[in-house]
Design a protein around this motif. Structure first.
Motif, short mmCIF file in Angstrom:
data_model
loop_
_atom_site.label_atom_id
_atom_site.label_comp_id
_atom_site.label_asym_id
_atom_site.label_seq_id
_atom_site.Cartn_x
_atom_site.Cartn_y
_atom_site.Cartn_z
N THR A 27 86.82 116.48 105.27
CA THR A 27 85.60 117.28 105.23
C THR A 27 86.01 118.72 105.50
OG1 THR A 27 85.14 116.86 107.58
CG2 THR A 27 84.13 115.38 105.99
N GLY A 28 86.04 119.52 104.46
CA GLY A 28 86.57 120.87 104.62
C GLY A 28 88.01 120.80 105.05
N GLY A 29 88.35 121.50 106.14
CA GLY A 29 89.72 121.50 106.64
C GLY A 29 90.02 120.39 107.62
N THR A 30 89.07 119.50 107.87
CA THR A 30 89.28 118.38 108.78
C THR A 30 89.69 117.15 107.99
OG1 THR A 30 87.78 119.15 110.52
CG2 THR A 30 88.09 116.77 110.32
N ARG A 31 90.77 116.50 108.45
CA ARG A 31 91.24 115.29 107.80
C ARG A 31 91.54 114.22 108.86
NH1 ARG A 31 96.19 116.22 104.19
NH2 ARG A 31 96.83 117.65 105.85
N VAL A 32 91.03 113.01 108.62
CA VAL A 32 91.18 111.93 109.58
C VAL A 32 91.61 110.66 108.83
CG1 VAL A 32 90.10 110.59 111.42
CG2 VAL A 32 89.28 112.92 110.93
N ILE A 33 92.66 110.01 109.33
CA ILE A 33 93.07 108.70 108.81
C ILE A 33 92.38 107.63 109.65
CG2 ILE A 33 94.98 107.11 108.43
CD1 ILE A 33 96.81 109.55 108.17
N CYS A 34 91.63 106.76 109.01
CA CYS A 34 90.91 105.69 109.69
C CYS A 34 91.48 104.35 109.24
CB CYS A 34 89.41 105.75 109.36
SG CYS A 34 88.63 107.35 109.70
N CYS A 74 83.63 117.11 100.67
CA CYS A 74 83.97 115.86 101.36
C CYS A 74 84.56 114.87 100.37
CB CYS A 74 82.72 115.26 102.01
SG CYS A 74 83.02 113.66 102.82
N SER A 75 85.65 114.24 100.76
CA SER A 75 86.25 113.18 99.95
C SER A 75 86.69 112.06 100.87
CB SER A 75 87.44 113.70 99.14
OG SER A 75 88.49 114.12 100.02
N ILE A 76 86.61 110.83 100.37
CA ILE A 76 87.05 109.66 101.12
C ILE A 76 87.96 108.85 100.20
CG2 ILE A 76 86.36 107.61 102.40
CD1 ILE A 76 83.61 108.87 102.79
N GLU A 77 89.22 108.71 100.61
CA GLU A 77 90.20 107.95 99.82
C GLU A 77 90.39 106.58 100.45
OE1 GLU A 77 94.93 108.13 98.55
OE2 GLU A 77 93.92 109.95 99.24
N PRO A 78 89.89 105.51 99.81
CA PRO A 78 90.03 104.18 100.40
C PRO A 78 91.46 103.65 100.23
CG PRO A 78 89.03 104.02 98.24
CD PRO A 78 89.20 105.48 98.51
N LYS A 120 99.24 98.81 104.53
CA LYS A 120 99.42 97.64 105.38
C LYS A 120 98.23 97.34 106.28
CE LYS A 120 104.47 97.77 105.45
NZ LYS A 120 105.69 97.80 106.29
N ALA A 121 97.27 98.26 106.32
CA ALA A 121 96.11 98.05 107.17
C ALA A 121 95.13 97.09 106.53
CB ALA A 121 95.42 99.38 107.46
N LEU A 122 94.38 96.37 107.35
CA LEU A 122 93.34 95.47 106.84
C LEU A 122 92.30 96.25 106.05
CD1 LEU A 122 92.52 92.45 106.96
CD2 LEU A 122 91.14 93.02 108.97
N GLY A 123 91.95 97.43 106.55
CA GLY A 123 91.06 98.35 105.85
C GLY A 123 91.41 99.76 106.28
N SER A 124 91.35 100.71 105.35
CA SER A 124 91.72 102.08 105.72
C SER A 124 91.06 103.08 104.80
CB SER A 124 93.25 102.26 105.66
OG SER A 124 93.72 102.18 104.32
N ALA A 125 91.02 104.33 105.26
CA ALA A 125 90.48 105.42 104.45
C ALA A 125 90.97 106.74 105.03
CB ALA A 125 88.95 105.40 104.43
N LEU A 126 91.20 107.69 104.16
CA LEU A 126 91.46 109.08 104.56
C LEU A 126 90.21 109.87 104.22
CD1 LEU A 126 93.23 111.55 105.40
CD2 LEU A 126 93.92 111.69 102.99
N ILE A 127 89.57 110.45 105.22
CA ILE A 127 88.39 111.27 104.98
C ILE A 127 88.75 112.73 105.20
CG2 ILE A 127 87.54 110.86 107.35
CD1 ILE A 127 84.68 111.23 106.15
#
Length: 247
Positions: free
Chosen positions: A32-39, A14-18, A23-30
């Motif tokens: 977990t294994g082969g799953t990747r989500v931009i928040c 698992c990795s979380i890239e803040p 341009k977002a007020l707050g963001s992260a790319l998480i």
């Protein structure tokens, strides 16, 4: 043994890239294994009309067409809407909404967007875990800008899946942590657990469980919840590391 040689209590890498979206007020790319989500977390221009006290946090969730094979649809559908409601409830559990107001008492409304760019199981739990980091960064920025009267965040929130997998020898199903897609699609039982990490134990926010291929006992449920607590504590450390990296 699991198909990827993980132990029953082992998370996928698992990795979380803040700050993934500048341009977002707050963001992260998480990941977990082969799953990747931009928040991403954004400030809405105005709070919901029905709101009478404090502010509001909500979420939107979508799986991009290329996140799965074969191609998915852009419309989140009923499943996607149910997931985004779960994400919103989970994030609100970590926030004192009565304090989500500006210096003059004006209500603030934040929306956390969770865009799945690659799916391999656990997209909703990854969205909650990464979405909290994006929300925390957004609140930090609002505080630094003087647009918040006080910090409304009261705790971290993270989520993980657990389940029971059938054994090849026909024995009792094996309880495992953090199911990937091959495990999730064949699990006897599948649970998603959301919790607020704490000192020594977690505070449960939501438990979604289904006996996909059979029923499960109270003892098996307790075993799965114990595994979830282990996983959530580790995910909380990943959240803290991401915030430290963001400075």
């Amino acid at each position: 043994m699991r198909h990827d040689d993980r132990t029953p209590d082992q998370l996928r890498p698992c990795s979380i890239e803040p700050g993934f979206i500048g341009k977002a007020l707050g963001s992260a790319l998480i990941a977990t294994g082969g799953t990747r989500v931009i928040c991403t977390a954004s400030l809405e221009e105005r709070a919901p009309a029905w709101l009478r006290n404090g502010g509001w946090v909500t979420a939107e969730y979508v799986m991009l067409p290329g996140a799965t094979s074969p191609r998915g649809r852009r419309d989140p559908g009923g499943r996607g809407k149910e997931i985004q409601r779960l994400i919103g409830r989970s994030l609100r559990a970590a926030v004192d909404l009565t304090r989500l107001v500006g210096p003059e008492g004006e209500a603030l409304s934040l929306v956390v967007d969770c865009d799945v760019i690659e799916a391999d199981g656990g997209t909703r739990t990854a969205s909650i875990t990464g979405g909290w980091v994006a929300l925390r960064l957004a609140l930090d920025r609002l505080l630094a800008q003087g647009r918040l009267g006080a910090d409304p965040m009261r705790a971290a929130v993270a989520a993980v899946s657990v389940g029971l997998l059938a054994r090849h020898d026909g024995g009792d199903p094996l309880a495992v942590l953090d199911l990937d897609y091959p495990e999730d699609s064949t699990a006897v039982v599948d649970l998603n657990v959301v919790a607020l990490p704490g000192q020594g134990s977690v505070s449960l926010v939501e438990v979604q469980g289904t006996g996909e291929g059979g029923s499960f006992s109270r003892a098996q449920l307790d075993t799965m919840l114990d595994l979830a607590e282990i996983g959530i504590a580790r995910l909380h450390r990943a959240q803290e590391e991401a915030l430290d990296a963001a400075g």
